[in-house]
Design a protein around this motif. Structure first.
Motif, PDB file in Angstrom:
ATOM      1  N   GLU A 348       2.664  -1.581  18.262  1.00  0.00           N
ATOM      2  CA  GLU A 348       3.233  -2.160  17.033  1.00  0.00           C
ATOM      3  C   GLU A 348       4.054  -1.083  16.362  1.00  0.00           C
ATOM      4  O   GLU A 348       3.723   0.093  16.427  1.00  0.00           O
ATOM      5  N   ARG A 349       5.119  -1.508  15.706  1.00  0.00           N
ATOM      6  CA  ARG A 349       5.958  -0.510  15.040  1.00  0.00           C
ATOM      7  C   ARG A 349       6.091  -0.887  13.577  1.00  0.00           C
ATOM      8  O   ARG A 349       6.748  -1.867  13.249  1.00  0.00           O
ATOM      9  N   THR A 386       6.575   5.982  11.581  1.00  0.00           N
ATOM     10  CA  THR A 386       6.676   4.635  12.135  1.00  0.00           C
ATOM     11  C   THR A 386       5.798   4.591  13.377  1.00  0.00           C
ATOM     12  O   THR A 386       5.942   5.438  14.261  1.00  0.00           O
ATOM     13  N   GLY A 387       4.892   3.609  13.405  1.00  0.00           N
ATOM     14  CA  GLY A 387       4.010   3.541  14.564  1.00  0.00           C
ATOM     15  C   GLY A 387       2.979   2.449  14.417  1.00  0.00           C
ATOM     16  O   GLY A 387       3.101   1.552  13.576  1.00  0.00           O
ATOM     17  N   ARG A 391      -3.771   2.276  16.096  1.00  0.00           N
ATOM     18  CA  ARG A 391      -3.940   3.333  17.101  1.00  0.00           C
ATOM     19  C   ARG A 391      -3.976   4.710  16.444  1.00  0.00           C
ATOM     20  O   ARG A 391      -4.744   5.581  16.849  1.00  0.00           O
ATOM     21  N   LEU A 392      -3.095   4.898  15.439  1.00  0.00           N
ATOM     22  CA  LEU A 392      -3.065   6.202  14.771  1.00  0.00           C
ATOM     23  C   LEU A 392      -4.385   6.451  14.050  1.00  0.00           C
ATOM     24  O   LEU A 392      -4.887   7.582  14.028  1.00  0.00           O
ATOM     25  N   THR A 495      -3.894  20.010  16.843  1.00  0.00           N
ATOM     26  CA  THR A 495      -2.615  19.817  16.143  1.00  0.00           C
ATOM     27  C   THR A 495      -1.893  18.631  16.769  1.00  0.00           C
ATOM     28  O   THR A 495      -1.632  18.627  17.976  1.00  0.00           O
ATOM     29  N   VAL A 496      -1.572  17.649  15.935  1.00  0.00           N
ATOM     30  CA  VAL A 496      -0.831  16.476  16.396  1.00  0.00           C
ATOM     31  C   VAL A 496       0.523  16.488  15.717  1.00  0.00           C
ATOM     32  O   VAL A 496       0.605  16.528  14.492  1.00  0.00           O
ATOM     33  N   ASP A 497       1.592  16.491  16.534  1.00  0.00           N
ATOM     34  CA  ASP A 497       2.956  16.436  15.992  1.00  0.00           C
ATOM     35  C   ASP A 497       3.535  15.065  16.298  1.00  0.00           C
ATOM     36  O   ASP A 497       3.528  14.628  17.444  1.00  0.00           O
ATOM     37  N   LEU A 498       4.038  14.410  15.258  1.00  0.00           N
ATOM     38  CA  LEU A 498       4.602  13.068  15.472  1.00  0.00           C
ATOM     39  C   LEU A 498       6.011  13.014  14.897  1.00  0.00           C
ATOM     40  O   LEU A 498       6.276  13.615  13.855  1.00  0.00           O
ATOM     41  N   PRO A 499       6.902  12.306  15.597  1.00  0.00           N
ATOM     42  CA  PRO A 499       8.222  12.113  14.996  1.00  0.00           C
ATOM     43  C   PRO A 499       8.139  11.058  13.887  1.00  0.00           C
ATOM     44  O   PRO A 499       7.354  10.111  14.000  1.00  0.00           O
ATOM     45  N   VAL A 500       8.928  11.258  12.856  1.00  0.00           N
ATOM     46  CA  VAL A 500       8.879  10.301  11.740  1.00  0.00           C
ATOM     47  C   VAL A 500       9.409   8.952  12.216  1.00  0.00           C
ATOM     48  O   VAL A 500       8.880   7.907  11.887  1.00  0.00           O
TER      49      VAL A 500
END
Ligand SMILES: Nc1ncnc2c1ncn2[C@@H]1O[C@H](COP(=O)(O)OP(=O)(O)OP(=O)(O)O)[C@@H](O)[C@H]1O
Ligand SMILES: [Mg+2]
Length: 500
Positions: A348-349, A386-387, A391-392, A495-500
């Motif tokens: 889902e987004r 956005t995600g 799940r997050l 450490t979790v890096d996520l794109p915006v």
């Protein structure tokens, strides 16, 4: 460009081919030049020497008034030199004292006991001029043994031959035309063959470049395929060597490469097919297991609520059934989620407020892990990505669960959220627990990787399965993010890096 490494030096195959061809060509040219020069030199020298001895015979005959006779040994090598059978040949005409033939610039001299009796330098048209004293000196030193000798005069290089009768020496010298001709030939050969080598070099460079172009295409295809990620997913090896000519060696390499690519593509497709089938099986099996598990849990719950007195052992058994069914449900859910993520099921987004999500998770963790200390360090303004919120949330929950279950009571867990660079969000979960076991650390994100305590946690109703971090990694990857861990006793940081 096809490049080979020779003893540390990089030299292209093209350059080596051109150099080799040129070297061979140059060696052949030199061999031809040397052979031609030597053979011509020999032929001209022999002919010149015969002419010389014939001229000497004529000269002696003219000076003595006798018929020409043999003075030297005739080697009879077919050069047309006279055999000196006196009666047949008329004597040289008046004024032409050196006999027939190209005798311009020839010198005839007669010495008597070293004294000059006569010495003339023949000119074209039958006339003659005097010979300089220096030249006479040089001529006098020539041995009069009826064999030709080299002598250098002021007029140039000469061949001279002399014959002695009593105290009188007859001497004839002619310009060394053979040597001059050979010198001219050598110069001509150097110019022509040098030019030929240069032209051959250019031609070889052009031809080799043209001939090697198909090989470059083959190398290009191999490099293209070499850059493809072949380890996962559906792989299309579209690159092929175009129209390889099987009659040429390079064409055969191209054909073989194409054949190999067909083969590899087939194998990869089969691998992908079996992987997909396995994934579908796991997903289907997990899905199918959910319903009976729910039923088991429901019935166990129902039985536990039974009003009629139930033996204590039965109550205990029902409680165990409930908890194990619960655990199995979690496992099945995890497997299903992993199978779906593997299959690349779209997430889902939506806009997810990570700050909110982390705060809720910390709240839950406070309740679940009362003997741990939880410190959220969150920025004032909300951090969003956005995600897939669900799940997050699972990522955060799994990381918190690890910080809670794999550390002793009293451990401090710090959760921070920030933007290290514009466009990226960083979530850190740090604890000051004992750290991840060194044997587990390198594969901590793999499926079913867990520490020894997780497997054998005595008396624990819900021993760990080792899927928590695998799910974290899969969800983060599905969000195009990265996850890493840094662990030592007293400090473990995810450490979790996520794109915006
Ligand atoms: N914060 C931590 N401190 C110490 N060890 C950890 C920590 N987080 C993870 N580990 C180690 O990494 C292993 C793998 O963790 P993971 O979450 O994948 O599985 P699990 O927690 O054992 O099982 P599950 O999460 O599926 O219930 C754990 O078994 C544990 O040994
Ligand atoms: Mg875990």
């Amino acid at each position: 460009m096809v490049v080979t490494r020779v003893s540390g030096r990089v030299r292209s195959l093209r350059a080596r081919l051109v150099v080799t061809v040129l070297l061979l060509f140059a060696v052949a040219c030199v061999a031809i030049g040397v052979a031609t020069t030597l053979s011509l030199d020999r032929y001209l020298s022999t002919r010149q020497d015969h002419e010389l001895s014939f001229s000497l015979e004529g000269f002696v005959a003219q000076q003595t008034g006798r018929a020409p006779g043999r003075l030297t040994e005739d080697e009879g090598d077919g050069t047309g030199a006279p055999s000196g059978d006196g009666g047949r040949r008329p004597g040289p005409p008046d004024g032409v004292f050196l006999g027939p033939g190209p005798s311009a610039n020839a010198i005839g001299a007669v010495f008597d006991d070293g004294r000059v009796v006569m010495a003339r330098l023949a000119q074209r048209g039958g006339t003659s001029t005097a010979v300089s004293d220096d030249d006479l000196g040089a001529l006098r030193s020539v041995p009069a043994d009826t064999a030709p000798h080299d002598v250098t005069l002021s007029l140039g290089d000469y061949r001279a031959i002399g014959w002695t009768e009593g105290t009188t020496t007859y001497l004839i010298a002619q310009p060394d035309n053979a040597g001059a001709t050979v010198t001219r030939l050598v110069v001509t050969e150097l110019v022509v063959l040098g030019g030929a080598v240069v032209l051959a070099g250019i031609a070889a460079a052009v031809l080799v470049r043209r001939e090697l172009r198909p090989l470059e295409r083959v190398a290009g295809v191999a490099a293209q395929v070499g850059d493809l990620p072949l380890d996962r997913g559906e792989v299309h090896l579209a690159a092929r060597v175009p129209d390889p000519d099987p009659r040429t060696e390079v064409g055969q390499v191209g054909t073989a490469l194409n054949h190999m690519l067909d083969n590899v593509e087939g194998a990869l497709a089969a691998r992908q097919e079996s992987e997909t089938r396995l994934r579908r099986f796991v997903a289907d099996a997990s899905h199918e297991l959910r319903t009976p598990l729910t039923a088991i849990r429901g019935y166990a719950e129902l039985s536990r609520r039974e009003r009629d007195p139930v033996p204590e052992r039965t109550t205990h058994a029902l409680a165990r059934i409930s908890s194990q069914a619960e655990r199995m449900s979690t496992l099945v859910e995890d497997l299903l989620l992993l199978a779906r993520l593997d299959a690349g099921r779209p997430l889902e987004r939506a806009e997810v407020d990570l700050t909110r999500l982390v705060l809720d998770a910390v709240g839950d963790a406070h309740v679940a892990g009362r003997d741990h200390r939880w410190f959220p360090r969150l920025p004032d303004e909300p951090v969003t990505v956005t995600g897939d919120a669900h799940r997050l949330a699972q990522v955060v929950t799994n990381l918190f669960a690890n910080a809670r279950t794999h550390t002793p009571p009293g451990t401090t867990v710090t959760v921070s959220l920030d933007r290290p660079v514009p466009g990226r969000v960083r979530l850190r979960v740090a604890d000051d627990g004992p750290g991840i076991a060194p044997d587990v650390l390198p594969r901590v994100f793999e499926r079913f990787a867990r520490g020894a305590e997780g497997r054998t946690r005595a008396g624990n109703d819900t021993p760990s399965t080792g899927l928590g971090l695998a799910i974290v990694a899969a969800v983060v990857a599905a969000h195009d993010g990265t996850v890493g861990v840094d662990s030592a006793p007293g400090r473990t940081v995810f450490t979790v890096d996520l794109p915006v």
